[in-house]
Design an enzyme around this catalytic site. Structure first.
Site, PDB file in Angstrom:
ATOM      1  N   HIS A  57       0.833  -1.212   0.000  1.00  0.00           N
ATOM      2  CA  HIS A  57       0.000   0.000   0.000  1.00  0.00           C
ATOM      3  C   HIS A  57       0.869   1.264   0.000  1.00  0.00           C
ATOM      4  CE1 HIS A  57      -3.544   2.496   1.161  1.00  0.00           C
ATOM      5  NE2 HIS A  57      -2.590   3.238   1.706  1.00  0.00           N
ATOM      6  N   GLU A  58       1.771   1.334   0.955  1.00  0.00           N
ATOM      7  CA  GLU A  58       2.581   2.549   1.063  1.00  0.00           C
ATOM      8  C   GLU A  58       3.460   2.722  -0.168  1.00  0.00           C
ATOM      9  OE1 GLU A  58       1.863   4.781   3.116  1.00  0.00           O
ATOM     10  OE2 GLU A  58       0.539   3.518   4.306  1.00  0.00           O
ATOM     11  N   HIS A 116       1.676   4.604  -2.838  1.00  0.00           N
ATOM     12  CA  HIS A 116       1.828   6.061  -2.709  1.00  0.00           C
ATOM     13  C   HIS A 116       3.201   6.489  -3.246  1.00  0.00           C
ATOM     14  CE1 HIS A 116      -1.774   6.859  -0.433  1.00  0.00           C
ATOM     15  NE2 HIS A 116      -1.420   6.127   0.603  1.00  0.00           N
ATOM     16  N   HIS A 154       3.198   6.740  -6.942  1.00  0.00           N
ATOM     17  CA  HIS A 154       2.453   7.939  -7.331  1.00  0.00           C
ATOM     18  C   HIS A 154       3.369   9.172  -7.225  1.00  0.00           C
ATOM     19  CE1 HIS A 154      -1.776  10.033  -6.809  1.00  0.00           C
ATOM     20  NE2 HIS A 154      -1.287  10.205  -8.012  1.00  0.00           N
TER      21      HIS A 154
HETATM   22 ZN   LIG Z   1      -2.629   5.282   2.150  1.00  0.00          ZN
END
Ligand SMILES: [Zn+2]
Length: 734
Positions: free
Chosen positions: A513-514, A517, A520
């Site tokens: 998940h991290e 980011h 992104h």
């Molecule tokens: Zn998050």
């Protein structure tokens, strides 16, 4: 989760950490005009470490040269410099134009941004008393500093002059977005209001601040007062010895020595409910929780929350908006409360059906267990846990030996990114770090050029706050020629010396998940920092990170990283299938209570001033809450919302808080699940798919309409069905 440093607008500080219909390549980025830099030429430069860019590769912070004592003077000095820059922009005798006003604002506060990015990274991940004291001192100053800029009428006059002339200016798509965001943020703060309206807003803000603070305090008191008190140990049968000891201790602390006290947690459901064998005690505990702050005594919050809703509706009206949600959602993907409500209402049918189906299953279990009653909310998790145990017997300790941290990161997270985007990673040990557990990697693009820098800070420690997050030390910007420097912070329990560093399946997901980011941020391809990378809407920013979680259980990725630390054997597929099947269980409740809370939030904030004013008695508050949920057909008697209005701190305990924003996680989950479906429909983990996602979404920052971005990716509008399927809400799952 994605860290936002301050609530201050990106406009004032360009601190927010986290792309136009036309590919960026078609539009050469605007270069920094001489006119812009000349504006600040006479302002004295700062002093100390933060006055200039770091000389390390990627301008990454040189932690070997930064001392705790450096921050406070650097904050003070850099705010003064920023103020002087704003004065220079305002007092410029030349007519306002894009370069001397909008770009000038964007590049102002450079030193302040530099110190704040490092400082707030450390207060999160490696703080101490000195940093905490500086934080307490500078945070209100930063808010005031930022507000003064956003609300400066002379500055706004120049911004508006450029905005009004925007059709005649030679602006590319990213320029236009920057201009619109700058203008919209100032308008949202009140720049267009008359003096009289500004006075009204101030009054409302003051009253909102009082009522929301009082709401928070009252809920806390009601929560303390509604603790369960029992006289005998027998009544707590089923609890562990240590839980009972804690209950005895809690009782003595309250002057009730000899009795037992179970304090309430924030949510409607209470963690000890499933263990309590005595059904009457369960019912009592649950009712104390769900009826908190609505008993007509001094802890009753109903009139307070009605006033908060009414004040917000009045404030929105001053801005010409029909309701508070419309006012707050101006920069979100969903844009209007109707869009968010329509989205949630699509889930109501399948959700209600699942709630009834699950209740049936639990009633069977109750019978099997010898019970002669039908399931109530206070029984729910006790019997759901029994069913879960029977159907999905899963021992976490069988799973973790396959998740060794270095392998999860390098052979899992990095491997998936290499397969998708062609990017590669090289560990380095030449850069100073802020803690010995932090590692750094250079990230290379598919063509071998440097893409950015990645810091990985995985372990729990007392100096780190809870949770996991991502942010930037340096933001990408073509205008400055900077590449992204990104960090991921997690809270994985550190293994004892000499033990293998294993991680739970939950933390494996968090790692993916991290890093979503991080991708992104790494793929940011913007001219301006304030709209680069993850600087996107609250109901969009979690979307790319959630999508990246899909690769954690993708077969070829699993095979590459999930190997037993002793035997080297790859994790058996049945184990993963069990985890995934268990994730679909009990969603009528788990997901239902969240959807109900999100619906309540939106309903309270979609009221017109007249509608809000009419809810002016405690009974009217109850009635509005009940109707809002019941009319939709949800089984609220069986599955009450995660927070009832009377103790919904997220939305009522600060002037804005998460009001009309609780739906965001559901919304990004929809985008996420729909995107996973797109990947699977198009061949899964391939370079072609990764490059397509990078081109349409991951490289676009906040430079274009989010719906357009999604449609460029998926070729159609987002669809809620894949999310319902993933949650097991389509009726065909067990
Ligand atoms: Zn998050």
């Amino acid at each position: 989760m994605k860290l936002k440093f301050l609530t201050a607008s990106a406009l004032a500080l360009s601190l927010a950490v986290t792309a136009c219909n036309m590919p960026a390549a078609d539009e050469p980025p605007r270069v920094l005009a001489e006119e812009t830099t000349a504006l600040f030429a006479d302002i004295p430069a700062g002093t100390g470490y933060f006055a200039t860019n770091s000389e390390l590769p990627f301008q990454t912070p040189d932690f070997s040269k930064i001392n705790d004592e450096d921050y406070e003077p650097a904050f003070m000095e850099s705010m003064e410099i920023h103020k002087a820059e704003i004065e220079a922009i305002k007092n410029n005798p030349a007519e306002a134009n894009f370069d001397n006003t909008i770009v000038a604002l964007e590049i102002s506060g450079e030193m302040l941004g530099r110190v704040a990015r490092v400082f707030f990274a450390l207060t999160g991940s490696n703080t101490n008393d000195t940093l905490d004291a500086v934080n307490a001192k500078v945070s209100p100053l930063l808010t005031a500093h930022s507000d003064a800029i956003t609300l400066d009428p002379d500055l706004f006059a120049r911004v508006k002059a450029v905005y009004d002339a925007r059709d005649e200016l030679d602006l590319n798509t990213e320029d236009t977005t920057l201009l619109e965001r700058t203008y919209d943020d100032m308008v949202h703060a009140g720049a267009l209001l008359t003096e009289e309206q500004k006075e009204e807003v101030k009054k409302i803000n003051t009253r909102l601040s009082e009522t929301t603070t009082k709401f928070g305090v009252t809920v806390r008191e009601a929560t303390v007062d509604n603790a369960l008190v029992v006289d005998t140990r027998e009544e707590l049968a089923g609890l562990s010895d240590s839980d009972i000891e804690n209950a005895a201790k809690a009782a003595s602390e309250r002057g009730l020595a000899g009795k037992f006290v179970i304090p309430l947690q924030n949510t409607t459901q209470q963690p000890l409910l499933p263990e309590l064998e005595n059904r009457d005690v369960r019912e009592k505990l649950f009712k104390l929780s769900v009826n908190r702050a609505d008993q007509g005594d001094s802890n009753d919050t109903r009139l307070l929350l009605a006033e908060i809703a009414s004040l917000r509706a009045q404030k929105a009206a001053l801005f010409g908006e029909p309701d508070w949600a419309s006012y707050t959602m101006y920069d979100r993907m969903a844009k209007t409360p109707k869009t968010a409500l329509d989205f949630m209402e699509q889930m109501v049918g399948p959700l209600a059906e699942t709630q009834r189906r699950e209740a049936g299953l639990l009633n069977e279990q109750i019978k099997k267990d010898g019970g002669d009653f039908t399931v109530q909310p206070w029984d729910w998790y006790r019997y759901a846990n029994q069913v879960r145990k029977e159907k999905y017997d899963l021992d976490e300790s069988l799973v973790t030996p396959y998740f060794q941290i270095d392998s999860v990161l390098e052979n899992g997270v990095f491997y998936a990114a290499t397969e998708l985007y062609g990017i590669t990673f090289e560990k380095r040990d030449d850069l100073p770090v802020y803690h010995e557990d932090v590692t750094t990697y250079t990230v290379f693009d598919a063509d071998g050029s440097e893409l950015g820098l990645f810091y990985f800070d995985p372990y729990q420690r007392p100096s780190k706050r809870g949770g996991a997050w991502m942010s930037n030390f340096v933001q990408q910007s073509h205008m400055y020629g900077t590449k992204p420097v990104i960090y991921n912070v997690l809270n994985i329990p550190k293994a004892a010396e000499g033990e293998p560093q294993l991680v739970s399946f939950d933390n494996v997901n968090t790692l993916f998940h991290e890093f979503g980011h991080a991708l992104h941020g790494l793929f940011a391809d913007q001219n301006y920092r304030s709209i680069a990378g993850t600087a996107t809407a609250r109901d969009f920013v979690e979307y790319p990170s959630q999508v990246n979680e899909m690769w954690a259980t993708y077969p070829s990725v699993l095979q590459n990283y999930a190997k037993h630390h002793e035997t080297g054997e790859t994790i058996p597929t049945e184990l993963i299938e069990k985890i995934e099947a268990a994730a679909k269980f009990n969603q009528g409740y788990d997901f239902g209570e969240v959807v109900e809370a999100a619906l309540l939030d939106m309903k309270w904030h979609a009221l017109s001033p007249e509608e809000a004013a009419a809810i002016n008695t405690p009974e009217a508050v109850d009635e509005f809450e009940r109707k809002s949920l019941e009319e939709l057909g949800l089984e609220i008697g069986l599955v009450p919302p995660r927070y009832r209005s009377t103790y919904f701190n997220h939305i009522f305990s600060s002037p804005a808080g998460y009001s009309s924003g609780y739906y965001s996680y559901l919304w990004t989950e929809m985008l996420d699940r729909d995107s996973r479906k797109w990947f699977m429909d198009n061949g899964g983990l391939t370079r072609e798919n990764g490059d397509h996602q990078r081109r349409t979404v991951l490289s676009r920052g906040g430079t274009m309409d989010y719906f357009e971005m999604f449609e460029n990716f998926a070729g159609r509008e987002p669809d809620v069905t894949p999310m319902l399927e993933a949650r097991g809400l389509t009726g065909d799952s067990e």
